[in-house]
Design an enzyme around this catalytic site. Structure first.
Site, PDB file in Angstrom:
ATOM      1  N   LEU A 198      -0.497  -7.012  -0.592  1.00  0.00           N
ATOM      2  CA  LEU A 198      -0.104  -5.815  -1.683  1.00  0.00           C
ATOM      3  C   LEU A 198       0.808  -5.161  -0.252  1.00  0.00           C
ATOM      4  O   LEU A 198       1.150  -5.497   0.513  1.00  0.00           O
ATOM      5  CB  LEU A 198      -1.317  -4.855  -1.954  1.00  0.00           C
ATOM      6  CG  LEU A 198      -2.189  -4.016  -0.531  1.00  0.00           C
ATOM      7  CD1 LEU A 198      -1.305  -3.599   0.431  1.00  0.00           C
ATOM      8  CD2 LEU A 198      -3.504  -3.679  -0.934  1.00  0.00           C
ATOM      9  N   GLU A 200       2.881  -1.728   1.214  1.00  0.00           N
ATOM     10  CA  GLU A 200       2.246  -0.021   1.333  1.00  0.00           C
ATOM     11  C   GLU A 200       3.293   0.851   0.276  1.00  0.00           C
ATOM     12  O   GLU A 200       4.623   0.184   0.428  1.00  0.00           O
ATOM     13  CB  GLU A 200       2.070   0.384   2.622  1.00  0.00           C
ATOM     14  CG  GLU A 200       0.568  -0.023   3.594  1.00  0.00           C
ATOM     15  CD  GLU A 200       0.656   0.551   4.624  1.00  0.00           C
ATOM     16  OE1 GLU A 200       1.563   1.870   5.189  1.00  0.00           O
ATOM     17  OE2 GLU A 200       0.637  -0.154   5.303  1.00  0.00           O
ATOM     18  N   CYS A 311       2.199  -5.149  10.258  1.00  0.00           N
ATOM     19  CA  CYS A 311       1.617  -6.120   9.854  1.00  0.00           C
ATOM     20  C   CYS A 311       3.319  -7.527  10.310  1.00  0.00           C
ATOM     21  O   CYS A 311       2.480  -7.910  11.365  1.00  0.00           O
ATOM     22  CB  CYS A 311       1.551  -6.842   8.248  1.00  0.00           C
ATOM     23  SG  CYS A 311      -0.845  -6.158   7.813  1.00  0.00           S
TER      24      CYS A 311
HETATM   25  P1  NAD Z   1      -6.757  -0.354   9.105  1.00  0.00           P
HETATM   26  O1  NAD Z   1      -6.693  -0.426  10.433  1.00  0.00           O
HETATM   27  O2  NAD Z   1      -6.278   0.372   8.120  1.00  0.00           O
HETATM   28  O3  NAD Z   1      -8.582  -0.294   8.328  1.00  0.00           O
HETATM   29  C1  NAD Z   1      -9.357  -0.538   8.928  1.00  0.00           C
HETATM   30  C2  NAD Z   1     -10.337  -0.233   9.224  1.00  0.00           C
HETATM   31  O4  NAD Z   1     -11.556  -1.154   9.877  1.00  0.00           O
HETATM   32  C3  NAD Z   1     -10.947   1.105  10.213  1.00  0.00           C
HETATM   33  O5  NAD Z   1     -11.017   1.909   9.322  1.00  0.00           O
HETATM   34  C4  NAD Z   1     -11.673   0.562  10.455  1.00  0.00           C
HETATM   35  O6  NAD Z   1     -12.449   1.846  11.283  1.00  0.00           O
HETATM   36  C5  NAD Z   1     -12.729  -0.534  10.185  1.00  0.00           C
HETATM   37  N1  NAD Z   1     -13.852  -1.190  11.226  1.00  0.00           N
HETATM   38  C6  NAD Z   1     -13.237  -2.337  12.325  1.00  0.00           C
HETATM   39  N2  NAD Z   1     -14.047  -2.163  12.883  1.00  0.00           N
HETATM   40  C7  NAD Z   1     -15.640  -2.555  11.526  1.00  0.00           C
HETATM   41  C8  NAD Z   1     -17.220  -2.318  11.418  1.00  0.00           C
HETATM   42  N3  NAD Z   1     -17.339  -3.325  12.534  1.00  0.00           N
HETATM   43  N4  NAD Z   1     -17.472  -1.664  10.447  1.00  0.00           N
HETATM   44  C9  NAD Z   1     -17.531  -1.265  10.319  1.00  0.00           C
HETATM   45  N5  NAD Z   1     -15.490  -0.502   9.790  1.00  0.00           N
HETATM   46  C10 NAD Z   1     -15.076  -1.662  10.743  1.00  0.00           C
HETATM   47  O7  NAD Z   1      -6.058  -2.205   8.627  1.00  0.00           O
HETATM   48  P2  NAD Z   1      -5.795  -1.992   7.671  1.00  0.00           P
HETATM   49  O8  NAD Z   1      -3.998  -2.119   7.055  1.00  0.00           O
HETATM   50  O9  NAD Z   1      -6.281  -1.925   6.382  1.00  0.00           O
HETATM   51  O10 NAD Z   1      -5.602  -4.141   7.420  1.00  0.00           O
HETATM   52  C11 NAD Z   1      -6.882  -4.562   7.496  1.00  0.00           C
HETATM   53  C12 NAD Z   1      -6.575  -5.822   7.850  1.00  0.00           C
HETATM   54  O11 NAD Z   1      -5.772  -5.853   6.409  1.00  0.00           O
HETATM   55  C13 NAD Z   1      -5.709  -6.258   8.599  1.00  0.00           C
HETATM   56  O12 NAD Z   1      -5.996  -7.830   9.304  1.00  0.00           O
HETATM   57  C14 NAD Z   1      -4.594  -6.366   8.059  1.00  0.00           C
HETATM   58  O13 NAD Z   1      -3.545  -7.294   9.149  1.00  0.00           O
HETATM   59  C15 NAD Z   1      -5.124  -7.089   6.380  1.00  0.00           C
HETATM   60  N6  NAD Z   1      -3.531  -6.353   6.028  1.00  0.00           N
HETATM   61  C16 NAD Z   1      -2.357  -4.895   5.409  1.00  0.00           C
HETATM   62  C17 NAD Z   1      -1.970  -4.933   4.924  1.00  0.00           C
HETATM   63  C18 NAD Z   1      -1.132  -3.583   4.275  1.00  0.00           C
HETATM   64  O14 NAD Z   1      -0.535  -3.142   4.466  1.00  0.00           O
HETATM   65  N7  NAD Z   1      -1.331  -2.414   5.418  1.00  0.00           N
HETATM   66  C19 NAD Z   1      -1.759  -5.189   3.706  1.00  0.00           C
HETATM   67  C20 NAD Z   1      -1.981  -6.892   3.434  1.00  0.00           C
HETATM   68  C21 NAD Z   1      -3.079  -7.427   4.666  1.00  0.00           C
HETATM   69  C1  UGA Z   2       4.343  -6.236   4.263  1.00  0.00           C
HETATM   70  C2  UGA Z   2       4.678  -7.409   3.000  1.00  0.00           C
HETATM   71  O1  UGA Z   2       5.852  -7.540   1.876  1.00  0.00           O
HETATM   72  C3  UGA Z   2       2.712  -7.482   2.471  1.00  0.00           C
HETATM   73  O2  UGA Z   2       3.397  -8.899   1.262  1.00  0.00           O
HETATM   74  C4  UGA Z   2       2.104  -7.842   2.883  1.00  0.00           C
HETATM   75  O3  UGA Z   2       0.610  -7.703   2.395  1.00  0.00           O
HETATM   76  C5  UGA Z   2       1.812  -7.071   4.048  1.00  0.00           C
HETATM   77  O4  UGA Z   2       3.141  -6.513   4.331  1.00  0.00           O
HETATM   78  C6  UGA Z   2       0.683  -6.672   5.021  1.00  0.00           C
HETATM   79  O5  UGA Z   2       0.568  -8.081   5.434  1.00  0.00           O
HETATM   80  O6  UGA Z   2       0.419  -5.909   5.153  1.00  0.00           O
HETATM   81  P1  UGA Z   2       4.386  -3.604   3.630  1.00  0.00           P
HETATM   82  O7  UGA Z   2       4.308  -4.051   5.279  1.00  0.00           O
HETATM   83  O8  UGA Z   2       3.469  -3.023   3.883  1.00  0.00           O
HETATM   84  O9  UGA Z   2       4.754  -5.463   3.019  1.00  0.00           O
HETATM   85  O10 UGA Z   2       6.427  -3.334   3.614  1.00  0.00           O
HETATM   86  P2  UGA Z   2       7.421  -3.501   2.993  1.00  0.00           P
HETATM   87  O11 UGA Z   2       7.861  -3.567   1.650  1.00  0.00           O
HETATM   88  O12 UGA Z   2       7.566  -6.019   3.287  1.00  0.00           O
HETATM   89  O13 UGA Z   2       8.357  -3.585   4.215  1.00  0.00           O
HETATM   90  C7  UGA Z   2       7.607  -3.800   5.701  1.00  0.00           C
HETATM   91  C8  UGA Z   2       8.823  -3.655   6.175  1.00  0.00           C
HETATM   92  O14 UGA Z   2      10.495  -4.103   5.716  1.00  0.00           O
HETATM   93  C9  UGA Z   2       9.431  -2.039   6.233  1.00  0.00           C
HETATM   94  O15 UGA Z   2       9.875  -1.181   7.664  1.00  0.00           O
HETATM   95  C10 UGA Z   2      10.808  -1.872   5.006  1.00  0.00           C
HETATM   96  O16 UGA Z   2      11.608  -1.097   5.231  1.00  0.00           O
HETATM   97  C11 UGA Z   2      11.195  -3.032   5.268  1.00  0.00           C
HETATM   98  N1  UGA Z   2      12.428  -3.807   4.925  1.00  0.00           N
HETATM   99  C12 UGA Z   2      11.798  -4.132   3.822  1.00  0.00           C
HETATM  100  C13 UGA Z   2      13.464  -3.866   5.384  1.00  0.00           C
HETATM  101  O17 UGA Z   2      14.601  -3.367   6.066  1.00  0.00           O
HETATM  102  N2  UGA Z   2      14.395  -4.581   3.774  1.00  0.00           N
HETATM  103  C14 UGA Z   2      13.831  -5.161   3.286  1.00  0.00           C
HETATM  104  O18 UGA Z   2      14.615  -5.582   1.935  1.00  0.00           O
HETATM  105  C15 UGA Z   2      12.822  -5.113   2.803  1.00  0.00           C
END
Ligand code: NAD
Ligand code: UGA
Length: 494
Positions: A198, A200, A311
């Site tokens: 996903l 954000e 990420c």
């Molecule tokens: P986040 O920091 O928003 O949330 C992680 C949560 O885990 C925190 O609230 C923290 O308190 C909790 N936590 C950590 N250790 C813990 C423990 N031992 N017990 C209970 N809770 C604990 O992180 P996120 O953005 O949700 O990302 C999580 C993972 O998913 C990362 O590996 C990230 O790379 C991956 N990911 C993130 C996104 C994104 O859009 N943010 C998208 C795809 C994948």
């Molecule tokens: C990205 C990936 O798109 C997701 O598939 C992945 O799950 C996620 O990282 C993750 O692993 O956390 P995200 O970082 O939430 O998602 O948002 P994106 O839409 O990818 O944008 C990332 C950054 O690139 C932003 O700063 C955005 O403004 C920038 N961007 C994106 C550009 O500058 N140009 C583009 O054409 C697209």
């Protein structure tokens, strides 16, 4: 008499959960006067962040028969999930949580209890870049993953399926299995990889209609069975041909590679934006022309002030570290250049502002519009705005930031560091107030509201000559020029 497939007395390890189709069949059979007990599958997710919260809310919405509990050690975050104001801003999320919370979706700090009750445990904790020791600045810090594995081993009272949802280096499942095996007193666990894709700002749409769901597991009878169980969860709403199953390592690696490829496209077009500025080409026209080639495609070709987010950078650096670890320095350098190009682009943008303002911004007021790393999120992690603000402050500018969703404290914290203050950095309650008396406007996040501002009014309120630097190419620069602004976009002639 219809024989139940199983009932609640079946030991958890021997249960076979009903597939989506069997559920419907079972209920049809039960419509006579035969009582069949179906166990409700219980899922827990450790980590109630940007991934854990929305992902589990979607499972709860689409599979109302599954009990979902999201747990976190951060009590304030859990309290927010249980309140009217959720801890993260994500379009559509409030509605989904409202529909299922208190029914089959729960948020709690009782990590141990949730582990004991669950059949499937998702691990969605943070995996930031390591800041200390070996691999500092590159490798993923797996301390939260390891601590969760130890907690599961300590508190599990029966076999469970453990699902890696966090993004982790390839081979992490081996570490998790090792820790579980060494500590779990003979209890059997299956470890699956199920990375999240996903983005954000569009999380709900992405979860509702994912391009694909990826599930990696061991090719053993136990591993295959665990894969089938997780496939059934997603099959409640994801077409089966979009659910891909692979071995563990392919799944783990695919997540890092997907982010690396996406970020690479942005760095590629950003590198070309500099060439466009030098030659008179327009980067949006170039992106459109190349994106029409179906082999290239139009997405992720929007030139910008630089990519941000929690990420892309961390996952590429993680990939770089893995390549170095496995003795592949050329591959490591190749991917590292994607991050280097991004850093250069952020500084190039700030540098352009300084140059255009007669080589000094000292004591000049610069209004920064947008602080989140992209629109429709309140997330500021690795936002390009941080680097831009710092560079301008280093040049002694007065920086006034406005963002519709990011609180002032967080802006100060991200730019200056925890608890620090600098009178040169202020936060305004609106774009108009930020622009009042400013020498320049810099659009750093592409919030829709910035397209609709009254730039004539803004121009009148600014110092002259008034400059606009559009770091997202969202403004009509020709129109702004007509109002009297000196304009500059990314990859465009001013
Ligand atoms: P986040 O920091 O928003 O949330 C992680 C949560 O885990 C925190 O609230 C923290 O308190 C909790 N936590 C950590 N250790 C813990 C423990 N031992 N017990 C209970 N809770 C604990 O992180 P996120 O953005 O949700 O990302 C999580 C993972 O998913 C990362 O590996 C990230 O790379 C991956 N990911 C993130 C996104 C994104 O859009 N943010 C998208 C795809 C994948
Ligand atoms: C990205 C990936 O798109 C997701 O598939 C992945 O799950 C996620 O990282 C993750 O692993 O956390 P995200 O970082 O939430 O998602 O948002 P994106 O839409 O990818 O944008 C990332 C950054 O690139 C932003 O700063 C955005 O403004 C920038 N961007 C994106 C550009 O500058 N140009 C583009 O054409 C697209």
């Amino acid at each position: 008499m219809v024989a139940p497939v199983f009932d609640w007395r079946t030991p958890i390890g021997d249960r076979r959960y009903l597939s989506h189709d069997e559920f419907s069949l079972g209920f049809a059979a039960a419509s006579g006067n035969v009582m069949i007990t179906f166990p409700r599958m219980k899922i827990c997710c450790i980590g109630a962040g940007y991934v854990g919260g929305p992902t589990m809310a979607m499972i709860a919405l689409k599979a109302p028969k599954i009990e979902v509990c999201v747990v976190d050690m951060n009590a304030a975050r859990i309290a927010a999930w249980n309140s009217k104001t959720l801890p993260i801003y994500e379009p559509g999320l409030d509605e989904v949580v409202k529909q299922r919370r208190g029914k089959n979706l729960h948020f709690s700090t009782d990590v141990h209890g949730a582990i004991q009750a669950a059949d499937i445990i998702f691990v969605a904790v943070n995996t930031p870049t390591k800041t200390y020791g070996v691999g500092a600045g590159r490798a993923a810090d797996l301390r939260f993953i390891e601590s969760v594995a130890r907690t599961i081993a300590e508190h599990a009272n029966g076999p469970k399926i453990i699902v890696e949802k966090s993004t982790i280096p390839v081979k992490t499942a081996e570490t998790i299995k090792d820790i579980l095996a060494a500590n779990a007193h003979g209890i059997k666990f299956e470890v699956l990889s199920n990375p999240e894709f996903l983005a954000e700002g569009t999380a709900i749409a992405d979860l509702q209609q994912p391009d694909r769901v990826l599930i990696g597991g061991e090719r053993t009878p136990g591993g295959e069975k665990a894969i089938r169980t997780l496939v059934e969860v997603y099959a409640h709403w994801v077409p089966r041909d979009r659910i891909i199953t692979t071995n563990l390592w392919s799944s783990e690696l695919s997540k890092l590679v997907a982010n690396a490829f996406l970020a690479q496209r942005i760095s590629s077009i950003n590198s070309i934006s500099a060439l466009c500025e030098a030659t008179g080409a327009d980067v949006d026209e170039v992106a459109n022309a190349i994106g029409k080639d179906s082999r290239i495609g139009p997405k992720f070709l929007k030139a910008s002030v630089g990519f941000g987010g929690s990420c892309f950078q961390k996952d590429i650096l993680n990939l770089v570290y893995l390549c170095e670890y496995f003795g592949l320095p050329e591959v490591a350098h190749y991917w590292e250049s994607v991050v280097k190009m991004n850093d250069w682009q952020k500084h190039r943008f700030a540098g352009k502002i300084v140059r255009a303002l007669f080589n000094t911004v000292a004591d000049k007021k610069i209004a920064v519009l947008g602080f989140a790393f992209k629109k429709d999120t309140n997330d500021t992690r690795e936002s390009a705005a941080i680097a831009v603000c710092r560079a301008l402050l280093a040049e002694q500018a007065h920086v006034v930031v406005y963002d519709p969703k990011v609180p002032a404290d967080e802006i100060r914290h991200e730019v200056l560091g925890n608890g620090k203050d600098d009178p040169r950095l202020t936060v305004a309650p609106s774009a108009y107030e930020a622009a009042e008396g400013a020498h320049a406007l810099a659009v750093v996040t592409e919030w829709d509201e910035f397209k609709k501002l009254d730039y004539k009014e803004i121009y009148a309120a600014m110092e002259k000559p008034a400059f606009v630097f559009d770091g997202r190419n969202i403004l009509d620069l020709a129109k702004l020029k007509g109002f009297g602004f000196r304009v500059s976009g990314i990859g465009k002639q001013g």
